[in-house]
Structures are given as structure tokens and as C-alpha cells.
Scaffold this motif. Structure first.
Motif, PDB file in Angstrom:
ATOM      1  N   ARG A   1      87.547 -26.383  52.084  1.00 29.79           N
ATOM      2  CA  ARG A   1      88.969 -26.970  52.317  1.00 29.79           C
ATOM      3  C   ARG A   1      88.813 -28.079  51.315  1.00 29.79           C
ATOM      4  NH1 ARG A   1      90.436 -30.998  56.208  1.00 29.79           N
ATOM      5  NH2 ARG A   1      92.779 -31.351  56.107  1.00 29.79           N
ATOM      6  N   ASP A   2      88.195 -28.868  51.064  1.00 32.11           N
ATOM      7  CA  ASP A   2      88.269 -30.138  50.207  1.00 32.11           C
ATOM      8  C   ASP A   2      86.926 -29.622  49.044  1.00 32.11           C
ATOM      9  OD1 ASP A   2      88.364 -32.441  48.770  1.00 32.11           O
ATOM     10  OD2 ASP A   2      88.111 -33.643  50.565  1.00 32.11           O
TER      11      ASP A   2
ATOM     12  N   SER B   1      80.129 -35.579  65.333  1.00 29.33           N
ATOM     13  CA  SER B   1      81.612 -35.759  65.573  1.00 29.33           C
ATOM     14  C   SER B   1      82.016 -35.384  67.155  1.00 29.33           C
ATOM     15  CB  SER B   1      82.377 -34.477  64.635  1.00 29.33           C
ATOM     16  OG  SER B   1      81.689 -33.404  65.070  1.00 29.33           O
ATOM     17  N   HIS B   2      80.987 -35.151  67.785  1.00 26.35           N
ATOM     18  CA  HIS B   2      81.224 -34.740  69.368  1.00 26.35           C
ATOM     19  C   HIS B   2      82.340 -34.015  69.477  1.00 26.35           C
ATOM     20  CE1 HIS B   2      78.328 -37.864  70.116  1.00 26.35           C
ATOM     21  NE2 HIS B   2      78.847 -38.687  69.132  1.00 26.35           N
ATOM     22  N   GLN B   3      82.692 -32.985  68.679  1.00 23.84           N
ATOM     23  CA  GLN B   3      83.705 -31.807  68.643  1.00 23.84           C
ATOM     24  C   GLN B   3      83.165 -30.418  68.612  1.00 23.84           C
ATOM     25  OE1 GLN B   3      86.021 -31.484  64.631  1.00 23.84           O
ATOM     26  NE2 GLN B   3      85.451 -33.803  64.979  1.00 23.84           N
ATOM     27  N   LYS B   4      84.073 -29.711  69.320  1.00 20.70           N
ATOM     28  CA  LYS B   4      83.802 -28.122  69.271  1.00 20.70           C
ATOM     29  C   LYS B   4      84.108 -27.662  67.878  1.00 20.70           C
ATOM     30  CE  LYS B   4      84.478 -27.673  74.244  1.00 20.70           C
ATOM     31  NZ  LYS B   4      85.201 -26.713  75.318  1.00 20.70           N
ATOM     32  N   THR B   5      83.131 -26.671  67.647  1.00 22.75           N
ATOM     33  CA  THR B   5      83.383 -25.984  66.549  1.00 22.75           C
ATOM     34  C   THR B   5      83.730 -24.466  66.549  1.00 22.75           C
ATOM     35  OG1 THR B   5      81.098 -25.583  65.772  1.00 22.75           O
ATOM     36  CG2 THR B   5      82.243 -27.557  65.031  1.00 22.75           C
ATOM     37  N   MET B   6      83.964 -23.637  65.383  1.00 23.55           N
ATOM     38  CA  MET B   6      83.808 -22.257  65.585  1.00 23.55           C
ATOM     39  C   MET B   6      82.324 -21.601  65.358  1.00 23.55           C
ATOM     40  SD  MET B   6      87.015 -21.356  66.277  1.00 23.55           S
ATOM     41  CE  MET B   6      87.204 -19.558  65.493  1.00 23.55           C
ATOM     42  N   LEU B   7      81.559 -22.445  65.292  1.00 24.16           N
ATOM     43  CA  LEU B   7      80.117 -21.946  64.806  1.00 24.16           C
ATOM     44  C   LEU B   7      79.531 -20.980  65.660  1.00 24.16           C
ATOM     45  CD1 LEU B   7      78.768 -25.693  63.361  1.00 24.16           C
ATOM     46  CD2 LEU B   7      78.920 -23.231  61.927  1.00 24.16           C
ATOM     47  N   LEU B   8      79.819 -21.443  67.100  1.00 22.89           N
ATOM     48  CA  LEU B   8      79.271 -20.475  68.209  1.00 22.89           C
ATOM     49  C   LEU B   8      79.763 -18.986  68.033  1.00 22.89           C
ATOM     50  CD1 LEU B   8      77.236 -20.112  70.389  1.00 22.89           C
ATOM     51  CD2 LEU B   8      79.169 -20.928  71.852  1.00 22.89           C
ATOM     52  N   LYS B   9      81.254 -18.734  67.659  1.00 22.02           N
ATOM     53  CA  LYS B   9      81.685 -17.514  67.469  1.00 22.02           C
ATOM     54  C   LYS B   9      81.179 -16.982  66.201  1.00 22.02           C
ATOM     55  CE  LYS B   9      86.041 -18.903  69.812  1.00 22.02           C
ATOM     56  NZ  LYS B   9      87.410 -18.695  69.776  1.00 22.02           N
TER      57      LYS B   9
ATOM     58  N   ASP C   1      83.661 -29.877  57.116  1.00 25.53           N
ATOM     59  CA  ASP C   1      84.676 -30.683  56.726  1.00 25.53           C
ATOM     60  C   ASP C   1      85.504 -31.302  58.095  1.00 25.53           C
ATOM     61  OD1 ASP C   1      86.939 -30.729  54.364  1.00 25.53           O
ATOM     62  OD2 ASP C   1      88.029 -30.568  56.431  1.00 25.53           O
ATOM     63  N   GLN C   2      85.487 -30.721  59.117  1.00 26.32           N
ATOM     64  CA  GLN C   2      86.126 -31.121  60.284  1.00 26.32           C
ATOM     65  C   GLN C   2      85.352 -32.135  61.000  1.00 26.32           C
ATOM     66  OE1 GLN C   2      86.105 -27.706  62.902  1.00 26.32           O
ATOM     67  NE2 GLN C   2      87.520 -26.703  61.739  1.00 26.32           N
ATOM     68  N   ALA C   3      84.210 -32.468  60.613  1.00 22.91           N
ATOM     69  CA  ALA C   3      83.606 -33.419  61.029  1.00 22.91           C
ATOM     70  C   ALA C   3      83.585 -34.745  60.420  1.00 22.91           C
ATOM     71  CB  ALA C   3      82.118 -33.147  61.030  1.00 22.91           C
ATOM     72  N   PHE C   4      84.237 -34.668  58.984  1.00 20.52           N
ATOM     73  CA  PHE C   4      84.284 -35.838  58.276  1.00 20.52           C
ATOM     74  C   PHE C   4      85.131 -36.951  59.143  1.00 20.52           C
ATOM     75  CE2 PHE C   4      83.708 -33.413  54.305  1.00 20.52           C
ATOM     76  CZ  PHE C   4      82.381 -33.661  54.112  1.00 20.52           C
ATOM     77  N   TYR C   5      85.063 -38.137  58.799  1.00 18.15           N
ATOM     78  CA  TYR C   5      85.815 -39.181  59.295  1.00 18.15           C
ATOM     79  C   TYR C   5      87.467 -39.202  58.810  1.00 18.15           C
ATOM     80  CZ  TYR C   5      87.499 -44.006  60.533  1.00 18.15           C
ATOM     81  OH  TYR C   5      87.989 -45.128  61.098  1.00 18.15           O
TER      82      TYR C   5
END
Length: 616
Positions: free
Chosen positions: A187-188, A382-390, A449-453
Motif C-alpha cells: 500500500r505505501d 496493534s491489538h487488531q484483527k487481520t486477514m492473516l488467519l484467512k 501497513d494496517q498496524a502502522f500508527y
């Protein structure tokens, strides 16, 4: 070598001309332009080969590219005042990778068995005959094999000149274009950590491709790379249905004619394409419109593959070639296997995949470990869900189906002796391991990328971190990953150079050193005498001889000790020439005894050898 180097530079410049056309006039994304240009040229040559215009397009396409290259250099200079635009870390890394391996690959020589049985041989046939093999092309034993990458190699040697290194370099350019296309998923592009992860995975590919390496023309590495590039294009254009469909059609048409088992990889790409279309929400895209897009894209994407099947059927009819996709061929091979043989194949297959020393098994474990570790680290940061499990589940499903397909191949389409030895297992399995690693990289860089501040790319700066500590972690991790990547590239380069250093000991060197590389197809009969029993028994000497002598009728013998005088003379008389490639003491002794000739390594005409036979 200097002339070849100059011609290579001109041809690369020609490709730059086509890339500039795609980027400037058709607004193609720069990371896809090189691959799209390659695929379009392959498809032009592919269609031209069916209408006897291969020679014309092979001649004219490089020259058109050079004209375009000159035009766009002038165009860019007038418009922007510069020729070379902004260079970033991605460009530097790829350029370094390309420039480090190019000299090695250009000096490389073909060694792998399958180069001589087909992959290099078909390129030589395309160049010398300027046409596809037909029913009279007896030298091509694998008549059902598609010619996708072979046409790309032909494109290079037709302009530069026939040479092992040129063919290997041509395929390397295709692989680099695929690797470059994968970057589009990031993405970046200015965040080095995401690229460092992607680049590390790319260099890891070389370890799991070690069964053949890049200094060969086999396509088991090309298959996953084209698949990954196709997936990247679908992901990038997921909000533009038309461009996504066009890219899918262009890339899968080439993917479909790389190898007979390309269909599995095409299905993966088309499956992802269909899923993306279904998930896309826009009021302008009704269900009917989506169905029409999906149906038309699938049909056109399969057109090159179907065209090849039609060509094989029309040209060769009921003449079967090895590994041909045919119910009749499968039935005959399967019928030759007893239940005990089938049970033994299944047992050996299962034992092999459960052995940790097997490189593909190590790869599958690595893929799962990387997914799990990345999920854990992202959750901590980031304490957030990702698409990694899928992604983890998807990759394991793909690998499972592929391995089932491999097992069915060993049972149904491979002769018993080869199947029991699991011939080519590591090479075939490496394709799916590389695909799995690439898919991991796609999921990982998006999750990172989604974990960036800071999530707004336009607001990201060198201060866009939650803390100084996390900034240092980001920097040191990126540097460390690039360092490991550099070591892996150097290791691959050194490995190929080591192979090159052992070339003088190989069968290809022994034969080519004596006879050279013939470029005119002949029907003369040759007998190769070699003391290497293993290489004679597995037909390697015979295939290498056919390739360099460019002859339909080549035999190889090692065991002649049981022949009496008359049998020995009769054996010699069946051939036009005898090629002795090493110190075969039995043959030399019998030649002195029965032919009154002192034979050393070299090529001897039968007339010369039998000259004094009638007098004794």
C-alpha cells in the motif's frame, strides 16, 4: 561475448519502448508494465506461430520496440526535461538484484536433464525452423508441451543469437517482471518495513527453487511467479472491474500455455478473480453485468490453452507424447500398474511429505510458522484483527489440493518406475511452496501497513510512530531483513557460480566440447560411447547428444563388453558417426583389436573406423 552483450542491451531497450508505450499511452501501473509487455509479446508470437508468421514478428517486434524507446526518450525529455524519473529503495533493490545475477546467468550453461529433453530443444527448433513442431518433427518428443516461455526465449535468441546464457537470461527477465509486479500489493511504497518483508520472501524463493535454480529453462518456478503476479494485479485493480478483467485475461492466457499443469494455477487466479467480482459493490454493477464479466473473462482467459489443445489434436492426432493430458494416456498408464504398485506409490508419497529433511515439507512448515508468528506479533503491536488467519487457511487448502493432484499424477500419468521413485517430486512441490510463500507476503505486508500508527499515507513522515522505541524497532528490523535478503541473493549467486565451475566435468560439456552446437537438423545416425553407465541408462547422454548434434537418431551405449568381433562391427556399421566422449577402455581396446584403430575422445565417421575391417 561483447556482441551478445550489446544486442542484449538493445533488446532490453526495445522492451523499454513497449513499457513506455503502456505506461504513457495506456496508463498502465509501472509495476505491471514490464510483465504486461512480456505477456503481450508472447501472445503475439503465439498467435503468429499458428499462421506461419513467427519469423516475421520475431524480426519486426524488437525493431518496433527500439523505435518506440527512442521516441519516448525524446518525449520524456521534452515534457519533463529528464529521462530517468525518481529512484526509490524498491528500484535500487531490484536493480541490484538484477545486476548481480545477470553476469552469472549470462555465463551459465545448461545442465538439467529436462533442458535437453525439451525446454532448450524446443527453443532451438523454433529458431531453426521458425515454426511450431509438426507431425514430422521427430526430434521433439514432448509434442503436447505448451510453448509459452519457449516463445519468450525464442524472441531473445532470434535477435541476439542462440546461446545458453541468452535463453537463461530471457527467462530471468520474465521472472524479474513477475517479482516486480508483486510490489503492487504494498500500500505505501515508502514504508521500508513492508518492502523489506516482501523482498526477503522473494529471496527465500531461491532456496525452495534449489532443485532446478534459475540457471535452467524449466518452468516450475515460472508457474507460481506468474500466478502471484496475476493475483497482485487482481488485488490492485479490485475497484476497477474492466482493468482487472483485462489484466487477468492477459496474464492467465500466458500462464495457461506455460506447462500442461498450468490449469491448476489458472484456476487459482480465476477463482480469486470471481471472488473479487462477487464481493465488489457498486450500483452500476448489477448481478447480470457481473455474471457477463465473469463468464467472458473466464472464456477468454482459457482461449490460449484451448487453442493449444486444439492444435495438438489437429497436428498430432492420436500420437501421444509423454505427460500428455489425455484420458487414453492416463488409462493405459494406470492399467499397467498393479494394486501393489499403486499402494507402494501412495505409501512412499506419504512418507516423503512427512519427512522433515524434504525441502518442500520445510517450506510448508515455514509458511505456517510465518503466518502464526506474524498474527501473534501484529496482535501485540496493534491489538487488531487481520486477514492473516484467512490467508493461513487459504494457503493450506491450496497446498492440500495441489498435493492431492501430485499424488494422482504419480498414480495415473507417470510410468511405474518413475512413480515409485517419486521422480521430480521436490521440483513439482517447490512450485506450490513458492506460491504459498508469496501469498503469505501479500497478507503480511497488508497487515503490517494496517498496524502502522498513522493510517493516512499522505500524513506519514519520519515522525509517524507511536514512540521512539517503536521507530527504532521499525528501522532495525527493516535493516536486518534487507541484510538477510542480501546474504540469500549472494548465496544463490555463489551456488550458480559453483555449478558453472563444475561444468567441465558434465556430460553436456563433454559432448559440446567435441561436436559444438549444431543448428541444422539432420537425419544422420549417431552412436555415443560413454563410460558413465548411470547417465547412459537414464538416457541423459542420448538427450544431450540429440540436442547438440541436432539429430533425430542418436543412441548411447556403455556396456559393450559382451560383443564379439562380428557384433561389434555390426554395431558400428549401423551408424554414420561414432562419438566417444570419455575414456571408455573397453571400446578403445575392441577398436584396436577389431578395427586396428587407436581411438581417443572425439567424433569418428563409420567409414573411417571400418576402412581396414574387410582386409582382416
Amino acid at each position: 561475448m561483447i556482441i551478445i552483450g550489446i544486442k542484449i542491451i538493445i533488446l532490453v531497450f526495445s522492451n523499454y519502448g513497449y513499457v513506455s508505450l503502456l505506461r504513457t499511452k495506456f496508463k498502465c501501473y509501472k509495476y505491471f508494465a514490464w510483465l504486461l509487455e512480456t505477456c503481450i509479446l508472447i501472445m503475439i508470437l503465439y498467435l503468429a506461430s499458428f499462421v506461419s508468421l513467427l519469423s516475421f514478428f520475431g524480426l519486426i517486434l524488437p525493431r518496433i520496440g527500439v523505435i518506440l524507446g527512442i521516441y519516448f526518450i525524446i518525449y520524456n525529455w521534452r515534457k519533463n526535461g529528464i529521462i530517468i524519473k525518481k529512484i526509490n529503495m524498491i528500484t535500487v533493490a531490484f536493480f541490484g538484484y538484477f545486476m548481480l545475477l545477470t553476469p552469472t546467468l549470462m555465463q551459465s550453461r545448461l545442465l538439467h536433464y529436462d533442458n535437453f529433453s525439451h525446454w532448450a530443444l524446443i527453443v532451438k527448433h523454433l529458431l531453426t525452423q521458425q515454426a511450431l513442431p509438426d507431425v514430422n518433427s521427430a526430434i521433439i518428443g514432448f509434442s503436447s508441451y505448451p510453448i509459452g516461455t519457449s516463445l519468450w526465449c525464442y524472441y531473445f535468441v532470434n535477435f541476439v543469437g542462440f546461446d545458453d546464457g541468452v535463453m537463461i537470461f530471457a527467462q530471468f527477465c520474465l521472472l524479474m517482471a513477475c517479482l516486480y509486479a508483486m510490489i503492487a500489493v504494498i500500500r505505501d511504497k515508502n514504508k521500508m518495513l513492508a518492502f523489506a518483508v516482501m523482498f526477503l520472501v522473494m529471496t527465500l524463493f531461491n532456496y525452495f527453487n534449489i532443485a532446478i535454480r534459475m540457471n535452467n529453462l524449466l518452468v516450475d518456478y515460472v508457474l507460481p511467479m506468474l500466478t502471484l503476479a496475476s493475483i497482485a494485479s487482481i488485488f490492485f485493480y479490485r475497484k476497477n472491474m474492466y482493468l482487472m478483467a483485462i489484466m487477468t485475461i492477459c496474464l492467465t492466457n500466458v500462464l495457461g500455455i506455460v506447462k500442461n499443469n498450468s490449469l491448476f494455477f489458472v484456476m487459482i487466479v480465476l477463482g480469486y478473480f470471481l471472488l473479487t467480482v462477487v464481493k465488489y459493490h457498486d450500483s452500476h454493477w448489477t448481478v447480470v453485468k457481473k455474471l457477463l464479466l465473469m463468464l467472458s473473462t473466464m472464456i477468454v482467459s482459457m482461449s490460449s490453452y484451448l487453442l493449444w489443445l486444439w492444435h495438438v489434436n489437429q497436428t498430432f492426432g492420436h500420437q501421444l507424447s509423454k505427460h500428455e493430458i489425455s484420458v487414453t494416456a492416463y488409462h493405459d498408464i494406470y492399467e499397467a500398474k498393479t494394486p501393489e504398485i499403486i499402494s507402494s506409490i501412495v505409501q512412499k508419497f506419504c512418507q516423503h511429505i512427512m519427512t522433515l529433511s524434504t525441502i518442500p515439507t520445510q517450506g510448508i512448515l515455514l509458511i505456517n510458522t510465518l503466518f502464526i508468528v506474524t498474527i501473534f506479533l501484529i496482535h501485540i503491536v496493534s491489538h487488531q484483527k487481520t486477514m492473516l488467519l484467512k490467508g493461513l487457511i487459504s494457503v493450506n487448502i491450496i497446498i492440500t489440493f495441489y498435493y492431492i493432484g501430485m499424488l494422482l499424477m504419480f498414480v495415473f500419468s507417470m510410468p511405474s518406475e518413475e512413480a515409485l521413485a517419486l521422480a521430480g517430486f521436490d521440483r513439482y512441490a517447490s512450485s506450490i511452496v513458492i506460491l504459498g510463500l508469496g501469498i503469505y507476503a501479500f497478507f503480511a505486508v497488508r497487515a503490517i501497513d494496517q498496524a502502522f500508527y498513522e493510517q493516512d499515507i499522505t500524513l506519514r513522515t519520519i515522525r509517524s510512530f507511536a514512540s521512539i522505541k517503536k521507530k527504532y524497532i521499525y528501522q532495525y528490523t527493516s535493516i536486518s531483513l534487507f541484510f538477510v535478503s542480501a546474504l540469500l541473493i549472494l548465496s544463490e549467486n555463489n551456488g550458480m557460480r559453483y555449478n558453472l565451475s563444475t561444468y567441465p566435468e558434465s556430460v553436456p560439456y563433454k559432448i559440446s566440447h567435441i561436436v559444438g552446437d549444431h543448428m541444422m537438423l539432420t537425419h544422420k545416425k549417431y552412436l555415443i560411447i560413454s563410460a558413465d553407465k548411470t547417465q547412459v541408462d537414464n538416457y541423459f547422454v542420448q538427450y544431450v547428444g540429440k540436442y547438440y548434434l541436432y539429430a533425430n537418431n542418436v543412441d548411447a551405449k556403455e556396456d559393450i563388453s559382451q560383443l564379439n568381433r562380428m557384433q561389434f562391427i555390426n554395431m558400428i556399421s549401423k551408424y554414420d558417426s561414432i562419438l566417444v566422449i570419455d575414456e571408455h577402455y573397453t571400446f578403445q581396446d575392441m577398436s584396436r583389436k577389431y578395427l586396428h584403430r587407436n581411438i581417443k575422445k572425439g567424433m569418428y565417421s563409420t567409414t573411417y573406423l571400418l576402412k581396414y575391417v574387410d582386409n582382416n
